[in-house]
Design a protein around this motif. Structure first.
Motif, short mmCIF file in Angstrom:
data_model
loop_
_atom_site.label_atom_id
_atom_site.label_comp_id
_atom_site.label_asym_id
_atom_site.label_seq_id
_atom_site.Cartn_x
_atom_site.Cartn_y
_atom_site.Cartn_z
N VAL A 76 0.84 -1.20 0.00
CA VAL A 76 0.00 0.00 0.00
C VAL A 76 0.87 1.25 0.00
CG1 VAL A 76 -1.78 1.28 1.26
CG2 VAL A 76 -1.87 -1.22 1.17
N ASP A 77 1.95 1.23 0.80
CA ASP A 77 2.88 2.37 0.83
C ASP A 77 3.50 2.62 -0.55
OD1 ASP A 77 2.41 2.67 3.55
OD2 ASP A 77 4.11 1.39 4.11
N VAL A 78 3.89 1.54 -1.20
CA VAL A 78 4.52 1.66 -2.53
C VAL A 78 3.53 2.23 -3.54
CG1 VAL A 78 5.57 0.36 -4.41
CG2 VAL A 78 6.17 -0.19 -2.05
N GLN A 79 2.28 1.78 -3.47
CA GLN A 79 1.26 2.30 -4.37
C GLN A 79 0.99 3.79 -4.10
OE1 GLN A 79 -0.27 0.92 -6.92
NE2 GLN A 79 0.36 -1.21 -6.72
N THR A 80 0.93 4.15 -2.82
CA THR A 80 0.71 5.54 -2.45
C THR A 80 1.86 6.42 -2.95
OG1 THR A 80 -0.51 4.87 -0.47
CG2 THR A 80 0.33 7.13 -0.53
N GLN A 81 3.09 5.94 -2.78
CA GLN A 81 4.26 6.68 -3.23
C GLN A 81 4.22 6.87 -4.75
OE1 GLN A 81 6.69 8.29 -1.72
NE2 GLN A 81 7.76 8.75 -3.63
N ALA A 82 3.83 5.83 -5.48
CA ALA A 82 3.73 5.93 -6.94
C ALA A 82 2.72 6.99 -7.36
CB ALA A 82 3.35 4.57 -7.52
N MET A 83 1.63 7.08 -6.63
CA MET A 83 0.61 8.08 -6.93
C MET A 83 1.17 9.49 -6.77
SD MET A 83 -2.98 8.79 -4.95
CE MET A 83 -2.05 9.31 -3.50
N TYR A 84 1.95 9.72 -5.67
CA TYR A 84 2.53 11.03 -5.46
C TYR A 84 3.57 11.36 -6.53
CZ TYR A 84 0.32 11.39 -0.87
OH TYR A 84 -0.59 11.47 0.15
N GLN A 85 4.32 10.35 -6.98
CA GLN A 85 5.34 10.61 -7.99
C GLN A 85 4.74 10.97 -9.34
OE1 GLN A 85 8.37 7.33 -6.11
NE2 GLN A 85 8.61 7.71 -8.28
N MET A 86 3.49 10.61 -9.58
CA MET A 86 2.82 11.04 -10.80
C MET A 86 2.61 12.55 -10.79
SD MET A 86 -0.04 8.05 -11.31
CE MET A 86 0.43 6.33 -11.45
N LEU A 87 2.49 13.13 -9.59
CA LEU A 87 2.33 14.58 -9.46
C LEU A 87 3.67 15.28 -9.41
CD1 LEU A 87 -0.46 14.55 -6.70
CD2 LEU A 87 -0.77 14.72 -9.18
N ASP A 88 4.68 14.61 -8.82
CA ASP A 88 6.02 15.20 -8.66
C ASP A 88 7.03 14.06 -8.64
OD1 ASP A 88 8.37 16.42 -7.93
OD2 ASP A 88 7.53 17.54 -6.24
N GLU A 89 7.84 13.94 -9.67
CA GLU A 89 8.76 12.80 -9.78
C GLU A 89 9.85 12.83 -8.71
OE1 GLU A 89 11.84 14.71 -13.12
OE2 GLU A 89 10.58 12.97 -13.61
N GLY A 90 10.08 13.98 -8.07
CA GLY A 90 11.08 14.07 -7.01
C GLY A 90 10.54 13.75 -5.63
N PHE A 91 9.25 13.44 -5.53
CA PHE A 91 8.60 13.17 -4.24
C PHE A 91 9.22 11.94 -3.58
CE2 PHE A 91 4.96 12.94 -1.36
CZ PHE A 91 4.57 14.27 -1.29
N VAL A 92 9.49 12.01 -2.27
CA VAL A 92 10.10 10.89 -1.54
C VAL A 92 9.23 10.50 -0.36
CG1 VAL A 92 12.45 11.52 -2.21
CG2 VAL A 92 11.48 12.44 -0.08
N GLY A 93 9.47 9.31 0.15
CA GLY A 93 8.76 8.82 1.32
C GLY A 93 9.73 8.40 2.41
N LEU A 94 9.43 8.74 3.65
CA LEU A 94 10.21 8.30 4.80
C LEU A 94 9.35 7.38 5.67
CD1 LEU A 94 12.02 11.54 6.10
CD2 LEU A 94 12.92 9.78 4.58
N ILE A 95 9.95 6.31 6.16
CA ILE A 95 9.26 5.41 7.10
C ILE A 95 10.17 5.19 8.30
CG2 ILE A 95 8.30 3.12 7.47
CD1 ILE A 95 7.58 2.97 4.57
N TYR A 96 9.60 5.35 9.49
CA TYR A 96 10.30 5.10 10.75
C TYR A 96 9.73 3.84 11.38
CZ TYR A 96 11.97 9.94 10.48
OH TYR A 96 12.56 11.11 10.08
N SER A 97 10.59 2.89 11.66
CA SER A 97 10.20 1.71 12.43
C SER A 97 10.50 1.98 13.90
CB SER A 97 10.96 0.47 11.95
OG SER A 97 10.70 -0.63 12.79
N VAL A 98 9.45 1.98 14.74
CA VAL A 98 9.61 2.34 16.15
C VAL A 98 9.01 1.25 17.04
CG1 VAL A 98 9.66 4.82 15.73
CG2 VAL A 98 7.48 3.68 16.03
N PHE A 99 9.47 1.21 18.29
CA PHE A 99 9.00 0.21 19.26
C PHE A 99 9.16 -1.21 18.71
CE2 PHE A 99 6.23 4.00 19.83
CZ PHE A 99 6.79 4.44 21.02
N ASN A 100 10.25 -1.42 17.99
CA ASN A 100 10.50 -2.72 17.37
C ASN A 100 11.69 -3.37 18.07
OD1 ASN A 100 10.30 -4.87 15.63
ND2 ASN A 100 11.30 -3.86 13.92
N GLU A 101 11.42 -4.23 19.04
CA GLU A 101 12.46 -4.81 19.88
C GLU A 101 13.10 -6.03 19.24
OE1 GLU A 101 10.83 -5.73 23.65
OE2 GLU A 101 10.93 -3.67 24.40
N LYS A 102 14.40 -6.19 19.48
CA LYS A 102 15.07 -7.43 19.13
C LYS A 102 14.68 -8.49 20.15
CE LYS A 102 19.18 -5.36 17.02
NZ LYS A 102 20.67 -5.26 17.10
#
Length: 246
Positions: A76-102
């Protein structure tokens, strides 16, 4: 979740200078949605920041968190990012993984990735988007910029409004029995107390620590200033004595 504000230079390097924290319109665990109204408001806010900072600023990307799971974007994230890049090819996405214990060490870790979407399908076939990892560099700063500080301070209000909106919807349900009303009110109160415990309290402590550090640093600089002024005065006095003796 929120939007990234900055600019993209002639070398296609995206410089992220501020963030706009957004209220979630969809609270499903497997998706993040940003409404057109939020995107429009963010564009207006970017224009205001451009005026304040005297440099080009616009919406250059989006970010969201992955609590308790991997940092990699979902389909879903990849599809959403692709949609934004259709409007602006330089658009980027950041994802933070938090509360993820070893599991082995019980060590809590925070991970970050920057990505775009790329279509892997041959021409003429339905698109199949994949993640394209983008190199990310964090530039150290000795201070928090005013736009970022404003976003940080605004975060508790936004989260509280999310809970208030959800609770208000329950009060509008017709013919709800008294026990259900009490239960909903208790859940709402518990959520607010939880946010104060895990978010507002630590944030206030962090800001108080930074204030104490800034005050100590200011005192050190004032002392250095006085020492330099004294040194300049002494050297000026010696120069005057030499001129008199000549």
């Amino acid at each position: 979740m929120g939007l990234l504000i900055g600019d993209i230079d002639e070398n296609r390097v995206c410089h992220i200078l501020a963030v706009i924290v957004l209220q979630r319109s969809d609270k499903q665990v497997d998706r993040v949605e940003i409404s057109p109204e939020q995107l429009s408001a963010a564009s207006s806010q970017a224009e205001n920041l451009a005026h304040q900072l005297q440099r080009p600023m616009r919406v250059v990307g989006w970010y969201h968190s992955h609590p308790h799971i991997t940092v990699w974007p979902s389909h879903v994230d990849v599809q959403t990012q692709a949609m934004y890049q259709m409007l602006d090819e330089g658009f980027v996405g950041l994802i933070y993984s938090v509360f993820n214990e070893k599991k082995q060490t019980r060590e809590n870790r925070i991970q970050l990735t920057c990505f775009q979407s790329i279509n892997q399908s041959p021409e003429g076939e339905p698109p199949q988007y994949m993640r394209l990892e983008v190199p990310l560099y964090i530039v150290p700063k000795d201070h928090i910029s005013r736009p970022c500080l404003d976003s940080l301070v605004d975060l508790p209000r936004i989260i509280s409004e999310e809970e208030e909106e959800a609770y208000t919807k329950t009060t509008q349900i017709p013919n709800m029995d008294l026990v259900a009303k009490i239960q909903n009110g208790s859940v709402y109160s518990k959520a607010l107390c939880h946010f104060m415990d895990v978010l507002t309290g630590p944030m206030m402590q962090s800001l108080e620590n930074r204030l104490a550090y800034n005050n100590e640093r200011q005192s050190q600089l004032e002392l250095e200033k006085q020492q330099l002024l004294k040194l300049v005065e002494e050297r000026g006095h010696k120069s005057d004595l030499k001129s008199t003796s000549v």
